[in-house]
Design a protein around this motif. Structure first.
Motif, PDB file in Angstrom:
ATOM      1  N   UNK A 169       0.896  -1.280  -0.081  1.00  0.00           N
ATOM      2  CA  UNK A 169       0.207  -0.133   0.054  1.00  0.00           C
ATOM      3  C   UNK A 169       0.960   1.359   0.035  1.00  0.00           C
ATOM      4  N   UNK A 170       1.928   1.231   0.788  1.00  0.00           N
ATOM      5  CA  UNK A 170       2.728   2.570   0.870  1.00  0.00           C
ATOM      6  C   UNK A 170       3.684   2.736  -0.340  1.00  0.00           C
ATOM      7  N   UNK A 171       3.860   1.581  -1.148  1.00  0.00           N
ATOM      8  CA  UNK A 171       4.384   1.673  -2.552  1.00  0.00           C
ATOM      9  C   UNK A 171       3.573   2.059  -3.643  1.00  0.00           C
ATOM     10  N   UNK A 172       2.218   2.276  -3.209  1.00  0.00           N
ATOM     11  CA  UNK A 172       1.274   2.844  -4.256  1.00  0.00           C
ATOM     12  C   UNK A 172       0.161   1.943  -4.581  1.00  0.00           C
ATOM     13  N   UNK A 217     -10.638   1.967   3.225  1.00  0.00           N
ATOM     14  CA  UNK A 217     -10.485   2.125   4.568  1.00  0.00           C
ATOM     15  C   UNK A 217      -9.014   2.906   4.661  1.00  0.00           C
ATOM     16  N   UNK A 218      -8.898   3.735   5.622  1.00  0.00           N
ATOM     17  CA  UNK A 218      -7.441   4.468   5.727  1.00  0.00           C
ATOM     18  C   UNK A 218      -7.110   4.868   7.045  1.00  0.00           C
ATOM     19  N   UNK A 244      -1.056   3.964  -0.540  1.00  0.00           N
ATOM     20  CA  UNK A 244      -0.765   4.817   0.663  1.00  0.00           C
ATOM     21  C   UNK A 244      -1.619   5.280   1.456  1.00  0.00           C
ATOM     22  N   UNK A 245      -2.343   4.287   2.165  1.00  0.00           N
ATOM     23  CA  UNK A 245      -3.480   4.286   2.809  1.00  0.00           C
ATOM     24  C   UNK A 245      -3.319   4.870   4.190  1.00  0.00           C
ATOM     25  N   UNK A 246      -2.007   4.945   4.703  1.00  0.00           N
ATOM     26  CA  UNK A 246      -1.510   5.134   6.131  1.00  0.00           C
ATOM     27  C   UNK A 246      -0.891   6.195   6.003  1.00  0.00           C
ATOM     28  N   UNK A 247      -1.149   7.482   7.179  1.00  0.00           N
ATOM     29  CA  UNK A 247      -0.299   8.470   7.320  1.00  0.00           C
ATOM     30  C   UNK A 247       0.140   8.245   8.653  1.00  0.00           C
ATOM     31  N   UNK A 248       1.683   8.071   8.760  1.00  0.00           N
ATOM     32  CA  UNK A 248       2.272   7.754  10.196  1.00  0.00           C
ATOM     33  C   UNK A 248       3.204   8.970  10.499  1.00  0.00           C
ATOM     34  N   UNK A 249       2.756   9.391  11.723  1.00  0.00           N
ATOM     35  CA  UNK A 249       3.497  10.445  12.374  1.00  0.00           C
ATOM     36  C   UNK A 249       4.126  10.192  13.742  1.00  0.00           C
TER      37      UNK A 249
END
Length: 280
Positions: A30-33, A206-207, A239-244
C-alpha cells in the motif's frame, strides 16, 4: 507498484507468522502505491487446519479448499476495478480526547482538505461505554443483524453502523497506545461482525492516521489493515496510512513538513476515490 492491484498468498511450514508476514507485506505494498481489494489474502498454515471450516462447507479436502480459494482470489484480482464516487462520503472514526490529541489534529486537517470535494462526518467513540463483542454464534449474530441491532444495542447499532453503511471511506484515527489499537476502536471493529454477516463492505475504502509518541506506528497500521482489509473486506487504497511521530500535545502539527504530508495524503485519498482535480 504505483497504480497496481495486489493480492497475497501466504504459505507457511508451521502454524505461525503467515498472517503477520502478510500484514507487513500488505502495508509495504500500500505504501508503495498499490491497491489491495477487500480480503486480498489466502493463507495456509502448515497443517492446513485453518482451511477446515470452509472445507466442511464445500465438502472438499483441506488441500482442495486451499487450491479453490487461491483460484477464486486470482479471479477477484483479475476482475478488480477500484470504485469511484462523484462526491465521496468520508467517515472519520476516533476515540481521541478533543484538546490534546495529535491524531485528532491530523485527522481534522485532512477532513478540512477533503471537505470541498467530499461529504465528511466525524464520530468520536470516547464518551460513554463501548462494549466489546460478546462472541455470539453466527446465527444469533445474523438474527440481530437482520433486525438492525446487536446483542448490546446502543450507540454503535443506532448511530455508528448506519454511518458506516452510508460511507465510501472509513478514516480511522489510531493513536499508538502500547503498540496497539485503542480499546474503543478494537471494540468497534469486533462489533462490526454484526455488519459483515449481512452487508458486503467490499466497495468501501479504509485508511488510517497513526500518531506514535516514540515509534511503532507501523505495528498499529498493520493491525488496522489486518482487521479492516484482510478480514472485514474493505479496500486498502494506495498509501493508505499517514504515520507520524509526535509525543507532546501539538507536536504533530508543528513537525517539519507535516503540511506537505497532510496535503499529499489527502490528495492520494481523493485520487483513489474520484477523478476530480487536485486539491488547492
Amino acid at each position: 507498484l504505483a497504480g497496481s492491484t495486489v493480492c497475497l498468498v501466504a504459505d507457511g511450514t508451521g502454524e505461525l507468522y503467515t498472517k503477520s508476514a502478510a500484514q507487513a507485506l500488505a502495508l509495504a505494498c500500500s505504501m508503495a502505491g498499490a491497491y489491495l481489494p477487500g480480503r486480498p489474502l489466502v493463507e495456509a498454515t502448515g497443517s492446513l487446519y485453518n482451511q477446515h471450516i470452509q472445507a466442511a462447507n464445500w465438502g472438499l479436502t483441506r488441500e482442495e479448499t486451499y487450491a479453490r480459494r487461491v483460484g477464486e482470489l486470482i479471479a477477484r484480482l483479475a476482475s478488480f476495478a477500484p470504485p469511484r464516487f462523484s462526491h465521496p462520503r468520508v467517515l472519520m472514526l476516533h476515540a481521541s480526547e478533543q484538546q490534546r490529541s495529535n491524531t485528532l489534529a491530523l485527522g481534522r486537517a485532512i477532513l478540512e482538505r477533503l471537505s470541498a470535494h467530499c461529504q465528511v462526518e466525524e464520530i468520536g467513540l470516547l464518551n460513554g461505554t463501548v462494549q466489546d463483542c460478546r462472541g455470539c454464534g453466527y446465527h444469533q449474530c445474523l438474527h440481530f443483524a437482520q433486525n438492525s441491532t446487536c446483542f448490546y444495542g446502543g450507540a454503535l447499532s443506532e448511530a455508528v453502523f448506519p454511518a458506516i453503511l452510508q460511507s465510501d471511506l472509513l478514516l480511522f484515527l489510531c493513536p499508538n497506545y502500547n503498540d496497539a489499537l485503542g480499546a474503543n476502536l478494537v471494540a468497534l471493529i469486533n462489533r462490526m461482525t454484526n455488519l459483515v454477516v449481512k452487508e458486503d463492505l467490499g466497495q468501501k475504502y479504509v485508511a488510517g492516521v497513526v500518531a506514535s509518541g516514540y515509534s511503532g506506528g507501523d505495528l498499529v497500521a498493520r493491525q488496522l489493515l489486518g482487521a479492516m482489509c484482510l478480514n472485514r473486506g474493505l479496500i486498502l487504497p494506495p498509501r493508505a496510512m499517514l504515520l507520524e511521530t509526535a509525543h507532546d500535545p501539538g507536536d504533530a502539527m508543528r513537525a517539519s513538513g507535516v503540511g506537505a504530508r497532510i496535503a499529499a495524503f489527502s490528495q492520494g485519498l481523493l485520487d483513489a476515490l474520484t477523478s476530480r482535480e487536485k486539491l488547492g
